[in-house]
Design a protein around this motif. Structure first.
Motif, PDB file in Angstrom:
ATOM      1  N   ARG A   1     100.461 -47.569 -20.752  1.00  0.00           N
ATOM      2  CA  ARG A   1     100.398 -48.842 -19.892  1.00  0.00           C
ATOM      3  C   ARG A   1     101.329 -49.979 -20.389  1.00  0.00           C
ATOM      4  O   ARG A   1     102.094 -50.720 -19.685  1.00  0.00           O
TER       5      ARG A   1
ATOM      6  N   TRP B   1      94.569 -49.902 -12.519  1.00  0.00           N
ATOM      7  CA  TRP B   1      93.240 -49.638 -13.015  1.00  0.00           C
ATOM      8  C   TRP B   1      92.040 -50.538 -12.635  1.00  0.00           C
ATOM      9  O   TRP B   1      91.106 -50.287 -12.748  1.00  0.00           O
ATOM     10  N   ARG B   2      92.461 -51.819 -12.534  1.00  0.00           N
ATOM     11  CA  ARG B   2      91.502 -52.970 -12.047  1.00  0.00           C
ATOM     12  C   ARG B   2      90.784 -52.593 -10.873  1.00  0.00           C
ATOM     13  O   ARG B   2      89.634 -53.275 -10.479  1.00  0.00           O
TER      14      ARG B   2
ATOM     15  N   LEU C   1      88.152 -61.377 -25.920  1.00  0.00           N
ATOM     16  CA  LEU C   1      88.662 -59.856 -25.807  1.00  0.00           C
ATOM     17  C   LEU C   1      88.236 -59.003 -26.952  1.00  0.00           C
ATOM     18  O   LEU C   1      87.787 -58.056 -26.984  1.00  0.00           O
TER      19      LEU C   1
ATOM     20  N   LEU D   1      89.055 -48.330 -20.584  1.00  0.00           N
ATOM     21  CA  LEU D   1      89.451 -49.656 -19.875  1.00  0.00           C
ATOM     22  C   LEU D   1      89.871 -50.764 -20.855  1.00  0.00           C
ATOM     23  O   LEU D   1      90.771 -51.503 -20.812  1.00  0.00           O
ATOM     24  N   MET D   2      88.994 -50.644 -22.088  1.00  0.00           N
ATOM     25  CA  MET D   2      89.294 -51.677 -22.982  1.00  0.00           C
ATOM     26  C   MET D   2      90.380 -51.554 -23.648  1.00  0.00           C
ATOM     27  O   MET D   2      91.311 -52.277 -24.136  1.00  0.00           O
TER      28      MET D   2
ATOM     29  N   GLU E   1      97.576 -54.328 -22.279  1.00  0.00           N
ATOM     30  CA  GLU E   1      98.197 -55.536 -21.405  1.00  0.00           C
ATOM     31  C   GLU E   1      98.407 -56.748 -22.031  1.00  0.00           C
ATOM     32  O   GLU E   1      99.168 -57.717 -21.930  1.00  0.00           O
ATOM     33  N   THR E   2      97.099 -57.168 -22.801  1.00  0.00           N
ATOM     34  CA  THR E   2      96.972 -58.367 -23.399  1.00  0.00           C
ATOM     35  C   THR E   2      97.964 -58.668 -24.596  1.00  0.00           C
ATOM     36  O   THR E   2      98.799 -59.715 -24.604  1.00  0.00           O
TER      37      THR E   2
ATOM     38  N   ARG F   1      93.323 -52.843 -21.183  1.00  0.00           N
ATOM     39  CA  ARG F   1      93.185 -54.405 -21.170  1.00  0.00           C
ATOM     40  C   ARG F   1      93.897 -54.884 -22.584  1.00  0.00           C
ATOM     41  O   ARG F   1      94.610 -55.709 -22.407  1.00  0.00           O
TER      42      ARG F   1
END
Length: 164
Positions: free
Chosen positions: A55, A89-90, A122, A101-102, A108-109, A105
């Motif tokens: 990702r 993915w969202r 988060l 998923l975490m 990305e963050t 996330r």
């Protein structure tokens, strides 16, 4: 009317920064080796790591790292469907586990550099799914892949051939 003088610049292929200063790149490789050991020590599944790597590499537009980590993700047990759905993915349902998923996330963050308050929230969520050691290992991995992405993008490394 004044005539503009054009000063054409001849494009130059960027140097492979990893080859010009190999000791620096070798130190980065040492971090990658240490991370591999850390993942094993804290029992962080490689599927999570590779999803995060893929990702981050997608977000950074690093074709070289994608050509390395997509096959590694598949080898680690990430499904082809998950690879295909990763950019969306969202909007995918029942494709990824809560931990996956975490990891996505977090990738990305961290890749986009978080705002403090958002990141604190988060991390609080992440600590319900991971041990502190697993979370930190994953954060280090995401930081590391971002560095490798930048080396390859800046150097314009070619993609690698996928194994058959």
């Amino acid at each position: 009317m004044t005539e503009q003088i054009s000063n054409p610049v001849t494009p130059v292929k960027p140097p492979y920064i990893d080859q010009v200063l190999p000791d620096v790149y070798n130190a980065m490789e040492g971090v990658a080796v240490a991370l591999g050991k850390a993942y094993d020590d804290v029992e962080l599944p490689r599927t999570l790591v590779e999803l995060a790597y893929v990702r981050a590499s997608q977000l950074n537009g690093c074709a070289t790292c994608l050509s390395v980590h997509v096959p590694r993700a598949l080898q680690a047990g990430v499904s082809q469907r998950q690879i295909d759905m990763l950019p969306a993915w969202r909007h995918s349902q029942r494709v990824f586990s809560e931990q996956e998923l975490m990891a996505i996330r977090l990738a990305e963050t961290i890749t986009r550099l978080p705002e403090s308050a958002d990141y604190y929230a988060l991390i609080g969520e992440a600590l319900t799914l991971f041990t502190k050691e697993q979370l930190v290992a994953l954060e280090w991995g995401i930081i590391s892949i971002n560095a490798f992405n930048r080396v390859s993008v800046v150097s314009q490394h070619p993609t690698r051939k996928y194994p058959r």
